[in-house]
Scaffold this active site. Structure first.
Site, PDB file in Angstrom:
ATOM      1  N   PRO A  68     -29.582 -29.822  11.038  1.00 29.18           N
ATOM      2  CG  PRO A  68     -30.860 -27.953  11.443  1.00 29.18           C
ATOM      3  CD  PRO A  68     -30.604 -28.991  10.407  1.00 29.18           C
ATOM      4  CG  HIS A  69     -27.256 -33.583  14.049  1.00 27.69           C
ATOM      5  ND1 HIS A  69     -26.666 -32.852  13.045  1.00 27.69           N
ATOM      6  CD2 HIS A  69     -26.232 -34.039  14.810  1.00 27.69           C
ATOM      7  CE1 HIS A  69     -25.351 -32.876  13.176  1.00 27.69           C
ATOM      8  NE2 HIS A  69     -25.055 -33.580  14.250  1.00 27.69           N
ATOM      9  CB  CYS A  70     -29.610 -32.456  19.419  1.00 26.16           C
ATOM     10  SG  CYS A  70     -31.410 -32.487  19.591  1.00 26.16           S
TER      11      CYS A  70
END
Length: 264
Positions: A68-70
């Site tokens: 997960p990343h942002c």
């Protein structure tokens, strides 16, 4: 940017219990918030950023793994953390299997190129099943972080390896060869290698179109010397060579080049 530098120990949790994607993302946002890098960022903002990214497409790419990343405005540096869920969580992964290991990234909005490199570096670690299994077995946060970092391929640090220059000397004069090798051997910190070579004229002259254009009296002898020399000795090395062979600009049987090394 090195994963060793941006993996935040306070953002690592082993043996967590999460049943679904919502619970996982909530836990990741809480973990990320523990980093001083994100002290001015609301936990809800981090969670929203992670949720928005998952809506584009799942970051669970199969085999029990997700990244997960942002990217968020106002974030100054990268935050990488790890969450292990040994029982697995429903994360809508590409293979529809439960996800047990999550490595997450909170990145500055303006550094998309670096973000891609960080993603690539993490995926290289997680692409080895034995690495993942080892991390899933980690009983504590500290062991989980250690197991991950053990497999990180850190980039070469040029600051630690940029104190040498590379000399390449091609010689077609046998009488001068021994003298030049002795010059390099005279420096204690120099590494010297010699390889056989052949001038291009020997090949070009065999082509019908170019026959007769090249005449090289020294074509029988051709060797290449490769030597690493401390930067501080570079000018002195060139001076000694020219003292022995004369001006290099006036010779057609010797080619010397010096390259600055990024890594040696």
């Amino acid at each position: 940017m090195s994963l060793i530098e941006i993996l935040r120990s306070e953002c690592v949790q082993a043996q967590a219990e999460c049943r679904n994607r919502e619970e996982v993302l909530t836990t990741l946002a809480r973990l990320a918030k523990q980093s001083p890098v994100l002290q001015n960022m609301a936990e809800a903002t981090i969670l929203q950023g992670l949720q928005n990214r998952e809506e584009l497409s799942t970051t669970g790419f199969g085999n029990g793994i997700a990244i997960p990343h942002c990217r968020l405005e106002g974030v100054e540096d990268f935050v990488v953390g790890i969450l292990s869920v040994p029982t697995g969580a429903d994360f809508a992964a590409m293979d529809n299997e439960p996800v047990k290991l999550f490595v997450f990234i909170i990145a500055p909005a303006s550094q998309s190129n670096v973000h891609i490199k960080v993603l690539s570096a993490i995926s290289q670690v997680l692409n080895v099943p034995d690495h993942v299994a080892e991390m899933n077995r980690a009983p504590t946060n500290e062991v989980l972080a250690e197991n991950f970092l053990r497999h990180v391929r850190d980039e070469a640090d040029p600051k630690q390896h940029d104190n040498k220059n590379l000399f390449r000397v091609q010689i077609q004069n046998e009488d001068l060869f021994q003298d030049v090798v002795k010059i390099f051997a005279g420096f204690n910190t120099t590494t010297v290698m010699v390889s056989e070579a052949e001038p291009a004229a020997n090949y070009i002259n065999k082509m019908p179109l170019f026959a007769g254009f090249w005449s090289d009296n020294n074509a029988e002898f051709c060797k290449v010397i490769l030597a690493t020399v401390d930067k501080k000795d570079t000018n002195e090395t060139i001076r000694r060579i020219e003292q022995k062979v004369g001006s290099l600009d006036e010779r057609n049987d010797m080619l010397l080049t010096v390259q600055e090394l990024f890594y040696c």
